[in-house]
Motif scaffolding. Structure first.
Motif, PDB file in Angstrom:
ATOM      1  N   VAL A 119       0.818  -1.215   0.000  1.00 54.04           N
ATOM      2  CA  VAL A 119       0.000   0.000   0.000  1.00 54.04           C
ATOM      3  C   VAL A 119       0.854   1.268   0.000  1.00 54.04           C
ATOM      4  CG1 VAL A 119      -1.645   1.319   1.384  1.00 54.04           C
ATOM      5  CG2 VAL A 119      -1.978  -1.131   1.054  1.00 54.04           C
ATOM      6  N   LYS A 120       1.901   1.270   0.767  1.00 58.27           N
ATOM      7  CA  LYS A 120       2.731   2.474   0.898  1.00 58.27           C
ATOM      8  C   LYS A 120       3.334   2.898  -0.434  1.00 58.27           C
ATOM      9  CE  LYS A 120       6.205   4.465   4.003  1.00 58.27           C
ATOM     10  NZ  LYS A 120       7.089   4.202   5.176  1.00 58.27           N
ATOM     11  N   GLU A 121       3.594   1.939  -1.316  1.00 62.77           N
ATOM     12  CA  GLU A 121       4.188   2.259  -2.615  1.00 62.77           C
ATOM     13  C   GLU A 121       3.235   3.031  -3.520  1.00 62.77           C
ATOM     14  OE1 GLU A 121       6.402  -0.866  -4.567  1.00 62.77           O
ATOM     15  OE2 GLU A 121       6.491  -2.006  -2.701  1.00 62.77           O
ATOM     16  N   PHE A 122       1.952   3.034  -3.199  1.00 62.24           N
ATOM     17  CA  PHE A 122       0.975   3.777  -3.992  1.00 62.24           C
ATOM     18  C   PHE A 122       1.019   5.270  -3.690  1.00 62.24           C
ATOM     19  CE2 PHE A 122      -0.338  -0.403  -4.753  1.00 62.24           C
ATOM     20  CZ  PHE A 122      -1.376  -0.458  -5.666  1.00 62.24           C
ATOM     21  N   ILE A 123       1.595   5.638  -2.561  1.00 61.72           N
ATOM     22  CA  ILE A 123       1.609   7.045  -2.146  1.00 61.72           C
ATOM     23  C   ILE A 123       2.875   7.706  -2.674  1.00 61.72           C
ATOM     24  CG2 ILE A 123       1.537   8.624  -0.189  1.00 61.72           C
ATOM     25  CD1 ILE A 123       0.197   6.308   1.396  1.00 61.72           C
ATOM     26  N   THR A 124       2.703   8.552  -3.668  1.00 60.03           N
ATOM     27  CA  THR A 124       3.847   9.200  -4.310  1.00 60.03           C
ATOM     28  C   THR A 124       4.089  10.626  -3.828  1.00 60.03           C
ATOM     29  OG1 THR A 124       2.388   9.867  -6.130  1.00 60.03           O
ATOM     30  CG2 THR A 124       3.639   7.820  -6.415  1.00 60.03           C
ATOM     31  N   HIS A 125       3.083  11.235  -3.209  1.00 59.70           N
ATOM     32  CA  HIS A 125       3.213  12.617  -2.745  1.00 59.70           C
ATOM     33  C   HIS A 125       2.536  12.761  -1.383  1.00 59.70           C
ATOM     34  CE1 HIS A 125       3.746  12.951  -7.099  1.00 59.70           C
ATOM     35  NE2 HIS A 125       4.302  14.130  -6.913  1.00 59.70           N
ATOM     36  N   ARG A 126       3.120  13.606  -0.550  1.00 58.28           N
ATOM     37  CA  ARG A 126       2.528  13.961   0.742  1.00 58.28           C
ATOM     38  C   ARG A 126       2.582  15.478   0.905  1.00 58.28           C
ATOM     39  NH1 ARG A 126       2.058   9.207   3.946  1.00 58.28           N
ATOM     40  NH2 ARG A 126       3.334   7.475   3.173  1.00 58.28           N
ATOM     41  N   PHE A 127       1.484  16.039   1.432  1.00 60.85           N
ATOM     42  CA  PHE A 127       1.370  17.485   1.584  1.00 60.85           C
ATOM     43  C   PHE A 127       0.737  17.818   2.930  1.00 60.85           C
ATOM     44  CE2 PHE A 127       0.932  16.595  -2.940  1.00 60.85           C
ATOM     45  CZ  PHE A 127       1.779  17.526  -3.542  1.00 60.85           C
ATOM     46  N   PRO A 128       1.074  18.981   3.492  1.00 59.09           N
ATOM     47  CA  PRO A 128       0.295  19.471   4.631  1.00 59.09           C
ATOM     48  C   PRO A 128      -1.025  20.044   4.114  1.00 59.09           C
ATOM     49  CG  PRO A 128       1.958  21.091   4.025  1.00 59.09           C
ATOM     50  CD  PRO A 128       2.186  19.880   3.150  1.00 59.09           C
ATOM     51  N   LEU A 129      -1.982  20.226   5.004  1.00 58.95           N
ATOM     52  CA  LEU A 129      -3.285  20.747   4.588  1.00 58.95           C
ATOM     53  C   LEU A 129      -3.160  22.087   3.877  1.00 58.95           C
ATOM     54  CD1 LEU A 129      -6.395  20.487   4.636  1.00 58.95           C
ATOM     55  CD2 LEU A 129      -6.355  21.684   6.844  1.00 58.95           C
ATOM     56  N   GLU A 130      -2.221  22.894   4.296  1.00 51.53           N
ATOM     57  CA  GLU A 130      -2.064  24.214   3.700  1.00 51.53           C
ATOM     58  C   GLU A 130      -1.721  24.150   2.220  1.00 51.53           C
ATOM     59  OE1 GLU A 130      -1.864  24.322   7.935  1.00 51.53           O
ATOM     60  OE2 GLU A 130      -0.648  23.190   6.497  1.00 51.53           O
ATOM     61  N   GLN A 131      -1.228  22.997   1.750  1.00 50.69           N
ATOM     62  CA  GLN A 131      -0.861  22.850   0.339  1.00 50.69           C
ATOM     63  C   GLN A 131      -1.847  21.953  -0.416  1.00 50.69           C
ATOM     64  OE1 GLN A 131       3.259  21.665  -0.161  1.00 50.69           O
ATOM     65  NE2 GLN A 131       3.979  23.139   1.364  1.00 50.69           N
ATOM     66  N   ILE A 132      -3.076  21.885   0.045  1.00 50.47           N
ATOM     67  CA  ILE A 132      -4.035  20.981  -0.581  1.00 50.47           C
ATOM     68  C   ILE A 132      -4.327  21.373  -2.029  1.00 50.47           C
ATOM     69  CG2 ILE A 132      -6.083  22.243   0.233  1.00 50.47           C
ATOM     70  CD1 ILE A 132      -7.346  19.374   0.649  1.00 50.47           C
ATOM     71  N   ASN A 133      -4.306  22.659  -2.339  1.00 48.88           N
ATOM     72  CA  ASN A 133      -4.537  23.063  -3.732  1.00 48.88           C
ATOM     73  C   ASN A 133      -3.375  22.642  -4.630  1.00 48.88           C
ATOM     74  OD1 ASN A 133      -7.145  24.336  -3.597  1.00 48.88           O
ATOM     75  ND2 ASN A 133      -6.177  25.961  -2.407  1.00 48.88           N
TER      76      ASN A 133
END
Length: 360
Positions: A327-341
């Motif tokens: 499952v972890k390999e599917f996550i390519t990007h992580r953002f804080p809420l402030e960068q949701i756009n």
């Protein structure tokens, strides 16, 4: 979308207030943002692939308690209605009021109002989840307790996207060893579908996309072949007919495109099955010759992989915790809420498989 301070009311009867730790982005969020679901009232707090910790519970809640780790579910399982008690589908009648009004549903005693206010104005819920909020209130029917050792920043994608794709090939159909399969769209949902085809020992697994950069991960997850439809010298239909030697046993359309669904049923061999996985805009229609169906082909559709969500998704989470699902390999990007756009822009550009918004 704008970042605002909102007031989140305590949960009422049959409801749970959850402190969200992470939430993933899904193309269904993008469709809603672009106005493709006009029945959903605005303004609203979006998001549905959430993972969090129960902060408080309303009267009558028995399946979770404060401190439990949970996933938010856009597709409920009340366990009481006739479809929930059936074994051959995962429809739940609670979906009709919980999901379409932007409010808390009425079927289980909740009062059909919102729990969010911003600057004194009521804010609507999205599909009973609204996980783009540090705190949210959801129906008990849309909440599933998971193992306390689970990392929510990874497992949140199993609240929708991963389970939708994996279940479509693991549970919705019974793939026989050596079967010929094709998957339209190898994003997060499609790759999970590919993984399921691999785990069912399909002989041919063709991934179809418009982005060649996805070929490497598609083959890592199990694709035997990859087709970029923008690089073909012939039509996709001709290419698929040749590659499958006459047609596929199973075709899965993991994108919300009615044209792709029409191509998929044409590429399905007599006796085969086309599975609709992707969610289309509400106005979409597809055209299919009845003769294709008379020749023993069938079309089926299942949301969230056909799973009885509160019964089945904890089992998938356990498999991931045991290292049996990547499952972890599917996550390519992580953002804080402030960068949701920014995360939305990355998804629109096709640069991500799954992006996760971290609250902590």
């Amino acid at each position: 979308m704008s970042i605002e301070t909102v007031e989140v009311a305590p949960p009422k009867t049959g409801e749970i207030r959850v402190k969200i730790q992470a939430t993933a982005l899904c193309h269904s969020d993008l469709y809603l943002l672009d106005g493709n679901y006009p029945k959903q009232p605005h303004p609203l707090i979006m998001g549905h692939e959430g993972g969090g910790i129960v902060e408080s519970i309303g009267e009558g809640v028995t399946s979770v308690k404060p401190g439990d780790k949970v996933l938010t579910l856009f597709w409920p399982q009340c366990k009481k209605c006739k479809p929930c008690q059936a074994t051959d589908n995962n429809f739940c009648e609670d979906i009709m009021t919980v999901k379409c009004e932007g409010l808390m549903g009425r079927t289980l005693g909740t009062d059909g109002t919102t729990r969010f206010t911003c600057k004194g104005q009521p804010i609507n819920h999205m599909v009973g989840c609204s996980s783009f909020s540090e705190y949210t209130v959801i129906p008990e029917t849309s909440c599933v307790k998971i193992d306390p050792k689970t990392v929510l920043q990874d497992s949140c994608i199993m609240a929708c996207g991963f389970s939708t794709g994996y279940g479509s090939s693991i549970k919705t159909v019974n793939i026989k060893p050596g079967a010929k399969t094709a998957v339209w769209g190898v994003g997060g949902v499609g790759l999970a579908c590919v993984l399921g085809c691999r785990d069912k020992n399909a002989g041919l697994i063709v991934g179809i996309d418009v982005n060649s950069e996805k070929e490497q991960i598609a083959k890592k997850m199990g694709c035997t072949d990859f087709i970029n439809v923008n690089n073909l010298k012939t039509t996709l239909a001709e290419t698929l007919k040749e590659k499958s030697n006459g047609g596929f046993d199973y075709t899965f359309v993991c994108i919300g495109n009615a044209g792709a669904m029409e191509t998929a049923i044409e590429a399905t061999a007599p006796g085969g099955t086309m599975v609709i996985v992707g969610v289309t805009p509400e106005s979409s229609q597809m055209s299919v010759s009845p003769l294709f169906l008379l020749n023993s082909r069938q079309i089926i559709g299942r949301l969230i992989g056909g799973y009885k969500v509160r019964d089945d998704i904890p089992k998938i989470v356990d498999l991931a915790n045991q290292g049996k699902l990547p499952v972890k390999e599917f996550i390519t990007h992580r953002f804080p809420l402030e960068q949701i756009n920014k995360a939305i822009e990355v998804m629109k550009a096709g640069e991500s498989i799954r992006s996760v918004i971290n609250f902590e």
